[in-house]
Design an enzyme around this catalytic site. Structure first.
Site, PDB file in Angstrom:
ATOM      1  N   ARG A 265       0.827  -1.214   0.000  1.00 25.68           N
ATOM      2  CA  ARG A 265       0.000   0.000   0.000  1.00 25.68           C
ATOM      3  C   ARG A 265       0.857   1.258   0.000  1.00 25.68           C
ATOM      4  O   ARG A 265       0.433   2.294  -0.498  1.00 25.68           O
ATOM      5  CB  ARG A 265      -0.974   0.000   1.180  1.00 25.68           C
ATOM      6  CG  ARG A 265      -2.034   1.082   1.078  1.00 25.68           C
ATOM      7  CD  ARG A 265      -3.071   0.974   2.174  1.00 25.68           C
ATOM      8  NE  ARG A 265      -4.197   0.156   1.815  1.00 25.68           N
ATOM      9  CZ  ARG A 265      -5.355   0.620   1.348  1.00 25.68           C
ATOM     10  NH1 ARG A 265      -5.507   1.918   1.121  1.00 25.68           N
ATOM     11  NH2 ARG A 265      -6.350  -0.196   1.086  1.00 25.68           N
TER      12      ARG A 265
ATOM     13  N   GLU B 147      -9.027   6.696   7.679  1.00 31.07           N
ATOM     14  CA  GLU B 147      -7.609   6.831   7.360  1.00 31.07           C
ATOM     15  C   GLU B 147      -7.244   8.047   6.517  1.00 31.07           C
ATOM     16  O   GLU B 147      -6.193   8.662   6.755  1.00 31.07           O
ATOM     17  CB  GLU B 147      -7.126   5.559   6.651  1.00 31.07           C
ATOM     18  CG  GLU B 147      -7.141   4.346   7.549  1.00 31.07           C
ATOM     19  CD  GLU B 147      -6.797   3.071   6.786  1.00 31.07           C
ATOM     20  OE1 GLU B 147      -5.939   2.318   7.269  1.00 31.07           O
ATOM     21  OE2 GLU B 147      -7.384   2.836   5.712  1.00 31.07           O
TER      22      GLU B 147
ATOM     23  N   ARG C 141      -3.099   2.994  11.235  1.00 26.39           N
ATOM     24  CA  ARG C 141      -3.977   3.885  10.475  1.00 26.39           C
ATOM     25  C   ARG C 141      -3.297   4.428   9.202  1.00 26.39           C
ATOM     26  O   ARG C 141      -2.299   5.133   9.273  1.00 26.39           O
ATOM     27  CB  ARG C 141      -4.373   5.044  11.385  1.00 26.39           C
ATOM     28  CG  ARG C 141      -5.527   5.886  10.915  1.00 26.39           C
ATOM     29  CD  ARG C 141      -5.844   6.916  11.964  1.00 26.39           C
ATOM     30  NE  ARG C 141      -7.176   7.484  11.813  1.00 26.39           N
ATOM     31  CZ  ARG C 141      -7.785   8.227  12.740  1.00 26.39           C
ATOM     32  NH1 ARG C 141      -7.158   8.484  13.882  1.00 26.39           N
ATOM     33  NH2 ARG C 141      -8.983   8.701  12.542  1.00 26.39           N
TER      34      ARG C 141
END
Length: 770
Positions: free
Chosen positions: A319, A722, A351
């Site tokens: 990610r 987030e 987060r």
């Protein structure tokens, strides 16, 4: 906005968190508040005192003989599989033979009190064959330590060709620190044994189904023997997604072995040393650009300190690459990850899940371009935003079709008076002096969905009782973010009944199976749609019953506030429910939802991993003291996109909290290991999160009320957990501008994160020295 919170169907309006009063009065029950049955025992972990080594001998006689001790657990006492790896790589033992980090749990003491267990754990006599260790990504790579999982490469275009056509090119390195979750409620698990293989585990986890799986795995029993319950958590932030596995497994093993309830609650020091953090990264970037500030090519390498096992490091480092573009189009791009094994605690979800580390790399490259060309960084940002066809493809080949970043940034720049304030700050700094100021406006584009596609599913269970009251259970977990309130609002809106008619119950694997973690900002999206599906099933039965009973068409049945209109007659909701029950209409439904139109081919580095994007922007102003490096945040303005908000007051709270947590990550929250491999920032006394006094002196937060999700999400809302975390980068960039002023903005200060006062001072001195 008018307060409609007392009316039926009040989605898109403010409503107080369903547990807010309980929170502030102390009546909210957490795992540690559950009444302990007679005979409850308490566990505590015994930990390694070396950073890397083989356990030669472990004499636990003094531990067993200590007052109050009932039992001691070691690896040979695990009845099932001695592994709690969330990815199934079999690399995370409950109790190891080889120590991989300082403070790693190697046994557990079970005693009649927590204090007795904690004191006894210190009495172990353990000898080791000590091995070399490496605690950071670069030294671990140099020492030949492997990667904990397969790396990822994202590539589009021809990087070499893009570099060749650009008149400017900058190569540099940035170090980005990790972060401790610092939840108010620490890790805790409470296991109660049942008959046969059964065990009930109450614990503070964001992923009840994973805890269920790990407990069953460790006990060697089927999943249906293990029930995991979560009423609420006192914060999670990702730290309770996989890190709860150890505590749940230890409590359950001890409970079944001793046939007595067992609770385990580490103190804060052990919690911080034995559980993973946000991954810190070393980022090497190579950016090629032209005189207008437009980026031609990006080549980035992201090495992460992952710790001793894989945990969730694979998807986290993936990610980071997914978000290394942030809001910017790179014509030619190559991004690679290195999930590096180290002799530290295994890092985990936090987060943003790697996204913040990618976004800050994008913003650093924008900053480099701006200083190299003598431009306002905002001008460079605008020049590189995703745009129309031809400038709308991400490094992972997903088309950006819902791009609103330009409007968000323009509106914030106007409302925050960015240009006028920047001009005034430049004038102030030009006069010299000790106090220097900086301002920055940074955007965020954040993809929403689990990148592990199978996690994008949710279930819910809804019962309508024959008095018209409603029972709601779903697979999400409540950790203070207001998820339960939002899902109950969705249900109230569906049935057009008062919110107070709905009873929100604890998350339990007994009611909704195979749940996904409450993570990836997906809680409302997934569980809201699952609850709506359940409501629609029950409503369809009610409509069919009403149409048949009253002799009308289904189109003539309509739900009104606390009533149902059937042709010309209005029937109270309670009355219709009672009549339907008497007519044997099924008033319960299991709802289900899976996110549509997403797919991801990791091997090819292509797909549509995200259902949609959330956008936002923050403008922050700071003042630094160039003699000490100390600073303050004078003002922050935020405009954030949450689509059509389900509950604006809760969403604003999430934006405010995320911003401050992101600011803490980049300014004060510093993790530090000494040369012996010991984590020295292991308590609130040595690890500094932002205080109330650290918040911006002026703090303006607004939601983009004009935004509406183009995708069919729950009530056209967008995720909020987030995405606003990255808005804290505006503070980091503003600090950079203030530092750069001492060299007349000719040089990018290249601050590493966190930008503590020490680092700010060193950067000032470095620029002054020329």
């Amino acid at each position: 906005m008018k307060d409609l919170s007392t009316l039926t169907g009040a989605v898109h309006h403010d409503r107080i968190h369903d547990s807010a009063v309980k929170h502030v009065t102390g009546r909210a029950d957490y795992t540690d508040d559950i009444a302990e049955p007679a005979g409850t025992l308490h566990a505590y972990l015994g930990v390694a005192t070396v950073t890397h080594g083989t356990i030669r001998a472990m004499n636990l006689d003094r531990v067993r003989q200590a007052p109050g001790v009932v039992d001691v657990l070691t690896a040979r006492d695990v009845p099932g599989v001695n592994d709690i790896s969330p990815t199934g790589r079999n690399d995370e033992p409950i109790f190891p033979d080889t120590v991989e980090y300082h403070g790693q749990p190697i046994f557990a003491v079970i005693a009649d009190s927590r204090d007795a267990a904690r004191r006894a754990a210190e009495l172990a006599d353990v000898s080791y064959d000590v091995l070399p260790h490496a605690t950071d990504a670069l030294s671990a790579q140099a020492a030949g330590l492997p990667q904990v999982t397969d790396p990822l490469k994202l590539e589009r275009g021809d990087v070499a060709a893009g570099q060749a056509t650009a008149p400017h090119r900058i190569k540099a390195r940035m170090t980005v620190g990790g972060q401790d979750h610092m939840y108010l409620e620490g890790q805790i698990a409470f296991a109660i044994p049942g008959e046969d293989d059964d065990v009930i585990v109450h614990c503070s986890t964001q992923h009840p189904s994973e805890a269920q799986h790990m407990v069953a795995h460790a006990l060697g029993v089927p999943l249906n023997a293990v029930t995991v319950n979560v009423r609420r958590m006192g914060g999670g932030f990702g730290g309770k997604e996989s890190q709860m596995n150890l505590f749940a497994a230890v409590a359950a093993i001890a409970a079944k072995r001793l046939h007595r309830p067992v609770k385990i609650r580490p103190d804060r020091d052990q919690d911080m040393t034995a559980t993973g953090k946000r991954h810190d990264f070393v980022i090497d970037y190579d950016v090629a650009f032209d005189e207008e500030g437009r980026i031609h090519a990006v080549d980035g390498h992201f090495a992460a300190r992952c710790g001793y096992s894989s945990d969730l490091s694979g998807p986290v480092t993936d990610r980071a690459l997914f978000h290394a573009d942030n809001a910017y189009f790179y014509p030619h791009v190559r991004l690679t990850s290195r999930p590096q094994k180290t002799n530290t605690v295994s890092n985990t979800a936090f987060r943003g899940f790697g996204g913040p580390q990618g976004v800050i790399a994008a913003e650093r490259m924008i900053e480099e371009v701006a200083y190299a060309l003598g431009k306002d960084p905002l001008e460079v940002r605008r020049a590189n935003f995703y745009g129309s066809e031809g400038r709308d493809l991400t490094p992972y080949h997903q088309q950006v079709t819902d791009n609103i970043i330009g409007r968000v940034v323009d509106e914030l720049a106007d409302s925050a008076q960015y240009q006028a304030r920047r001009a005034e700050i430049l004038e102030h700094n030009a006069q010299g002096g000790i106090l220097r100021r900086g301002i920055a406006l940074t955007p965020v584009k954040f993809g929403i969905s689990f990148t592990a596609t199978h996690y994008n599913q949710a279930g819910a269970l809804v019962h309508v009782y024959n008095d018209g009251s409603i029972h709601l259970n779903h697979g999400g977990t409540e950790m203070g973010q207001g998820l339960n309130t939002k899902i109950a609002q969705v249900l109230a809106d569906a049935f057009q009944v008062d919110f107070d008619r709905i009873k929100i119950t604890k998350t339990t694997t007994e009611k909704v199976p195979n749940t996904s973690a409450t993570a990836a900002s997906s809680g409302s999206d997934l569980n809201g749609m699952a609850a709506l599906d359940a409501a629609d099933q029950i409503k369809a039965r009610l409509v069919s019953f009403a149409a048949e009973t009253w002799g009308v068409t289904a189109e003539e049945v309509r739900f009104l506030p606390n009533a149902v209109q059937i042709s010309a007659e209005v029937v109270p909701f309670d009355t219709l429910i009672r009549r339907a029950y008497m007519a044997r209409v099924h008033l319960s439904a299991a709802g289900f939802y899976k996110t549509p139109d997403i797919h991801w081919d990791r091997a090819a580095g292509k797909g549509r991993p995200f259902f949609y994007y959330a956008y936002g922007a923050a403008c922050s102003e700071v003042t630094i003291d160039t003699l000490t490096g100390e600073y303050r945040v004078d003002r922050t303005d935020i405009l954030h996109d949450v689509g059509r908000s389900l509950n604006p007051v809760l969403d604003r709270g999430q934006v405010e909290g995320a911003f401050l947590q992101g600011m803490g990550w980049l300014t004060t929250e510093e993790l530090w290991w000494d040369d012996r491999g010991r984590l020295r920032t292991h308590a609130p006394s040595t690890y500094k999160i932002p205080l109330a006094s650290d918040r911006p002196r002026i703090f303006n937060v607004a939601l983009a009320e004009w935004s509406e999700n183009r995708e069919r999400t729950i009530k056209r809302s967008k995720a909020v957990g987030e995405p606003p975390f990255m808005l804290g980068i505006s503070v980091f960039e503003a600090l950079s501008m203030a530092v750069a002023s001492v060299a007349d903005y000719r040089v990018c200060p290249r601050l590493d994160a966190p930008a503590t006062p020490e680092r700010v001072l060193m950067a000032v001195e470095r620029l002054r020295a020329g």
